[in-house]
Design a protein around this motif. Structure first.
Motif, mmCIF file in Angstrom:
data_model
loop_
_atom_site.group_PDB
_atom_site.id
_atom_site.type_symbol
_atom_site.label_atom_id
_atom_site.label_comp_id
_atom_site.label_asym_id
_atom_site.label_seq_id
_atom_site.Cartn_x
_atom_site.Cartn_y
_atom_site.Cartn_z
ATOM 1 N N ASP A 277 -4.411 -1.251 4.745
ATOM 2 C CA ASP A 277 -3.830 -1.951 3.610
ATOM 3 C C ASP A 277 -3.817 -1.009 2.416
ATOM 4 O O ASP A 277 -4.713 -0.241 2.189
ATOM 5 N N PRO B 42 -4.614 0.331 -0.883
ATOM 6 C CA PRO B 42 -5.796 -0.008 -1.679
ATOM 7 C C PRO B 42 -5.447 -0.412 -3.102
ATOM 8 O O PRO B 42 -5.722 0.299 -4.033
ATOM 9 N N GLU B 43 -4.832 -1.501 -3.254
ATOM 10 C CA GLU B 43 -4.429 -1.900 -4.613
ATOM 11 C C GLU B 43 -4.702 -3.357 -4.949
ATOM 12 O O GLU B 43 -4.693 -4.236 -4.091
ATOM 13 N N ASP B 44 -4.931 -3.551 -6.166
ATOM 14 C CA ASP B 44 -4.891 -4.781 -6.922
ATOM 15 C C ASP B 44 -5.059 -6.137 -6.219
ATOM 16 O O ASP B 44 -4.103 -6.902 -6.117
ATOM 17 N N PRO B 45 -6.258 -6.443 -5.763
ATOM 18 C CA PRO B 45 -6.477 -7.795 -5.286
ATOM 19 C C PRO B 45 -6.531 -8.763 -6.468
ATOM 20 O O PRO B 45 -6.178 -9.932 -6.350
ATOM 21 N N SER B 46 -6.971 -8.264 -7.610
ATOM 22 C CA SER B 46 -7.052 -9.119 -8.795
ATOM 23 C C SER B 46 -6.439 -8.351 -9.952
ATOM 24 O O SER B 46 -6.461 -7.140 -9.951
ATOM 25 N N PRO B 47 -5.904 -9.017 -10.926
ATOM 26 C CA PRO B 47 -5.258 -8.317 -12.033
ATOM 27 C C PRO B 47 -6.283 -7.581 -12.897
ATOM 28 O O PRO B 47 -7.418 -7.978 -12.956
#
Ligand SMILES: Cc1cc2nc3c(=O)[nH]c(=O)nc-3n(C[C@H](O)[C@H](O)[C@H](O)COP(=O)(O)OP(=O)(O)OC[C@H]3O[C@@H](n4cnc5c(N)ncnc54)[C@H](O)[C@@H]3O)c2cc1C
Ligand code: FES
Lengths: 403, 445, 97
Positions: free
Chosen positions: C90, C92-97
């Protein structure tokens, strides 16, 4: 030198004033403060017993990252952590054991506009409350950690009072001092059944022993639901596995604990020189699963490594030493669950600390002991009340929960 | 003072060579700034020991000199800096022309902190060291932080682009030692050549019986039963291998545990087995006096291979020497002078991967091992962690069968090892015949 | 030089330190590991764990049949963050803002 880490064969009294179930930092920190307070002012000392299912530091308290910070998004939490950090400063001397508390600061990095706004809001709030957090540009962040690739960093904050600790020693230290002051600590023994009595509770142990207690504290963290259910207490905190790892030890190169807000990546360097680091997995379960598994995963390793090596390219040549898993005890509104249980006022919760109970424990142990022993109410207790969920509509106040 | 760059003020005294080369040395590399001659087939450790350079680092707490010990990739005390990369295992790193190898954590030849050893005669209790007063405690923590750690940060981020490779072999054999190779040969003869993964680099593997499908220099680092795969990696180039085999044979051998004897950490105290293997591997000959410490037939055999005197551990009072081992003092006061002490403990099976795969583990008296049946088959499924909630969902059984051969299966002598290999090969061939691989999934690599 | 007997060289854990931990009431491999640091260094227990096990058995602190190793945590062989990064599936970016 005191070493008292509990024994499986410590004799337990048949009756105690307070029985604490769970010998993690919460249970033992509370027991220590109860032992300090009770017996003062011409009162009868409270008899306190702590019952731990496994060895000390087997639970979340032995599996966490040891990060301690006052950089929170909510004034109540900032104040609480200012108290906790103040307590940590001479806690090693109080407890007579090295805690390796090193105030290298926390460096928060924002790579999105939303993150930037959060950090700006925090700095303003911290200023009002009196926490010395300051805003940094990307270049200033890089001056603190020269190996960072700050190309994507828009804004950063730094608080020099934040830091890291060696978690196990807190637990051993609280245990040793509590035992020295008369607390009974029994390890390798689990409470299998809680039976309500007319006055207090009878705790049935896996050994067949029974301990009666006037008041019982449920300090079993991620395992607390099982005991609560026996009494029909329905609380919304849920266990959730959280992975973490440490690297090979290297000479000191990193002072602060660094948090990347966008990915939930955090890393710091321990006294032994290991990089201790974790991350939130993008589609991690929401903690609604009752069954807790503690297996490590390759998925965590690869996801963390991709994020870490992008933010700090030099780490690509560093090696992982060991990975492990611990349970977060996730509360739906991000606030802990502390105080009398609905329907069972003498069954007291100290749960729901999600991923930040360790740093709060010194302050929580003290304020809770003051309430139990002296009846003093701390403002956070109203907010943490286990009864709040029954009323419905709990708002999330805190948005700086990491991992 | 910088822990590196020590060479500029250290005057190197050439040391008496301990291992004779098999032929004229044709490779030269730098050790702490000074050239060392080596032969093809040498590892950094064999070349250093040959040159009489036994110490490669200082320990974190007591600041004692340490050097290669197990010679087998297992002990972690031979870590050196190689071409700007910290913590490389000297015993597994082949020599290359002009490579720069440096000691770690030594602060030059002079270590003011060697004082530690004298000051803390009764040992350092790091939990209760200088707790009071607070100011002294803080200073102590600062010093401890500087002394701890091991190598320094790498010079630069690696340039190679990392890669990932997926494999779905019918049979995966982990380890290309004696048992792994023999098993691979048997399976290949039966028409099922396995994929063999070996952590030692190709340059450090001698012999004519190397398996046809061999990944050398790749260490299998974990089994993740919940993700239904085994993971392996090489460091240079940085490649991750994900392995999804139908059958797995662990031919990972055993560790050489330490024998608790006074001064068992002196540079020059090595594993007898590791030393014998190193000689076989490099073609070098001992020109040093060696004393073997151990008991039983295996120790006896190793002592005769090394043409060394052998003493049982119970007769040893302590090992003597300061910067390197100089001899063995016996309980009766007698001293056996030597240049190397070779420990021959009962080996401890390398049970770790089996445990991760969910194998039940038991104590053998010498170490820990998986429970195996007569064919070496291990009954393993993802085990519940002791701290998991009751009723935790256990993952479905893994999609592979698991086997052990050689020392992991309890064998110690060459004949016993052969026996475990033959029984396992026969049983595996039967299993392969009973459930042939589905056509589409067969041996993607 | 002071004569010392090492059980775990990675973390400089001597026989004396193990004996102190035992005297303080610890007899569980997991507890002794955490209190002394044994097995937490670069070798992750390959050299010292079995030596500790033998010691506990020899002193009758635990029955051989009850003795278990501490958790064999990955990785058992060194692996770099660089090599691992290649396996990220996946982004590796921005699960939450
Ligand atoms: C990977 C990870 C990283 C973290 N990082 C941080 C961080 O950087 N900073 C921070 O502040 N916090 C962090 N945390 C959170 C922190 O570790 C926890 O909030 C804190 O340790 C909770 O303490 P506790 O005493 O409530 O729980 P625990 O330490 O889990 O203690 C509960 C104890 O109860 C025992 N028990 C359970 N059931 C029974 C029974 N029936 N009878 C008897 N005993 C029982 C268990 O064995 C256990 O020892 C992290 C957590 C994890 C998992
Ligand atoms: S790991 Fe190289 S000598 Fe032991």
């Amino acid at each position: 030198m005191t070493v008292a880490m509990g024994r499986a064969d410590t004799p337990l009294p048949a009756d105690v004033d307070v029985a604490v179930i769970g010998g993690g930092i919460m249970g033992l920190g509370l027991a220590y403060h109860l032992a300090l307070l009770s017996g003062g002012k011409g009162k009868q000392p409270l008899s306190v017993a702590v019952i731990e299912r496994s060895y000390l530091v087997s639970g979340a308290s032995g599996r966490n990252g040891g990060g301690v910070r006052m950089q929170w998004g909510d004034a109540g939490n900032v104040r609480l952590m200012m108290d906790s950090i103040e307590l940590c400063k001479d806690l090693a001397q109080q407890l007579g054991i090295n805690l390796w508390f090193r105030q290298g600061g926390y460096l928060f990095l924002a790579r999105t506009e939303a993150g930037e706004r959060r950090l700006e809001r925090n700095v303003q709030l911290h200023g009002e409350v009196g926490a010395p957090t300051r805003l940094l540009t990307a270049a200033e962040a890089q001056a603190i950690v020269p190996q960072l690739d700050v190309a994507e960093v828009r804004l950063a904050t730094f608080n020099p009072e934040d830091g890291v600790v060696f978690p196990w020693a807190f637990v051993w230290g609280y245990a040793a001092k509590a035992v020295e002051r008369g607390v009974v600590l029994r390890t390798h023994t689990s409470v299998v059944r809680v039976e309500p009595l007319a006055q207090g509770f009878a705790l049935h142990l896996h050994t067949g022993e029974v301990v009666r207690a006037r008041r019982v504290v449920n300090a079993t963290g991620a395992w607390s639901g099982a005991l609560n259910h026996q009494l029909g207490i329905d609380l919304p905190n849920r266990p959730h596995r959280h992975e973490i790892l440490s690297s090979e030890p290297l000479k000191p190169f990193l002072d602060p604990l660094v948090v990347d807000l966008s990915s939930g990546l955090y890393f710091s360097q321990s006294t032994r020189g290991e990089l201790v680091t974790g991350i939130s997995l993008p589609d991690a379960p929401d903690g609604s699963d009752e069954s807790l598994t503690l297996h490590s995963s390759l998925r965590f390793l690869t996801h963390l490594s991709a994020t870490l090596t992008r933010l700090m390219p030099i780490t690509a040549a560093m090696k992982v030493l060991r990975q492990w898993v611990g349970p977060y005890d996730v509360s739906p509104d991000g606030d802990a669950i502390v105080g009398p249980s609905p329907g069972h006022p003498d069954f007291i919760q100290v749960c729901g600390f999600t991923g930040h109970g360790f740093m709060m424990a010194p302050a929580v142990g003290r304020l809770l002991a003051r309430w139990l022993a002296l009846g003093e109410a701390h403002p956070m207790l109203a907010r943490w009340s286990p009864g709040r969920f029954a009323a419905g509509g709990v708002a999330r106040r805190e948005d700086m929960i990491i991992g | 003072m910088s822990p590196r760059g020590a060479a500029c003020y250290r005057r190197r005294v050439p040391k008496a060579p301990l291992l004779a080369p098999p032929g004229p040395p044709t490779i030269s590399f730098y050790w702490d700034g000074a050239p060392v001659a080596a032969c093809p087939g040498d590892t950094v450790a064999s070349a250093l020991i040959a040159a009489g350079e036994l110490a490669t680092s200082r320990s974190a707490k007591y600041r004692r000199l340490r050097g290669p010990a197990c010679l087998h990739g297992g002990c972690g005390t031979c870590l050196v800096r190689v071409d700007g990369r910290p913590n490389q295992r000297a015993c597994l790193t082949p020599v290359r022309e002009d490579m720069r190898v440096e000691p770690q954590n030594t602060y030059g030849g002079l270590d003011p902190t060697a004082l530690v050893d004298q000051v803390f005669r009764r040992g350092i209790d790091h939990h209760h060291l200088v707790v009071y007063p607070r100011i002294a405690n803080q200073m102590m923590q600062g010093v401890a932080r500087e002394l701890a750690g091991f190598g320094e940060l790498p010079d630069a981020p690696p340039e190679d682009v990392p890669g990932v490779v997926d494999h779905a072999p019918e049979v995966l054999v982990i380890g290309a030692g004696r048992s792994g190779r023999a098993l691979a040969t048997s399976l290949a003869a039966a028409g099922h050549p396995p994929l063999v993964v070996e952590r030692r680099p190709a340059a450090a593997l001698a012999g004519s019986d190397l398996p046809a499908r061999l990944l050398a220099g790749v260490g299998v680092f974990a089994c993740y039963p919940q993700e239904r795969l085994w993971a392996a990696a090489s460091e240079q180039p940085p490649v991750l291998h994900r392995l999804r085999p139908r059958h797995v044979v662990l031919a990972v051998g055993a560790h050489e545990p330490t024998i608790p004897l006074a001064n068992n950490d002196l540079p020059g105290v090595v594993s007898a087995r590791g030393l014998a293997d190193m000689l076989e591997q490099t073609g070098r000959k001992l020109s040093a006096r060696v004393v073997v410490i151990g008991e039983g037939a295996r120790a006896e055999l190793l002592a005769s291979t090394l043409a060394a005197e052998r003493v049982p551990p119970a007769r040893v009072r302590k090992l003597i020497g300061a910067r390197r081992v100089k001899g063995v003092q016996l309980e009766d006061g007698k001293i056996l002078r030597c240049d190397l002490v070779a420990l021959a403990p009962d080996p401890a099976p390398a049970f770790e991967l089996a445990a991760q795969a969910g194998a039940p583990i038991h104590f053998t008296g010498a170490g820990f091992a998986p429970v195996v049946d007569a064919d070496g088959r291990i009954a393993a499924g993802p085990a519940a962690h002791p701290l998991e909630a009751e009723g935790a969902q256990t993952a479905p059984p893994p999609p592979w069968t698991l086997w052990a051969v050689g020392e992991l299966a309890g064998a110690t002598t060459p004949a016993e090892i052969r026996g475990t290999v033959d029984r396992c090969a026969a049983a595996l061939v039967r299993a392969l015949a009973e459930s042939p691989a589905p056509k589409d999934s067969h041996d993607r690599a | 030089m002071t004569a010392r007997t090492f059980v775990c060289r990675c973390e400089d854990v001597t026989l004396t330190e193990i004996e102190r931990a035992i005297a303080a009431g610890l007899s569980d491999v997991e507890e002794i590991k955490r209190y002394t640091g044994l097995g937490t260094g670069p070798c992750q227990g390959k050299e010292c764990l079995s030596a500790l096990g033998r010691l506990l058995v020899a002193r009758n602190l635990i029955a051989p049949a009850a003795l278990r190793p501490f958790t064999a945590r990955p990785p058992v062989e060194p692996v770099t963050f660089g090599a691992l990064a290649a396996g990220a599936t996946d982004h590796p970016e921005d699960p939450s803002p």
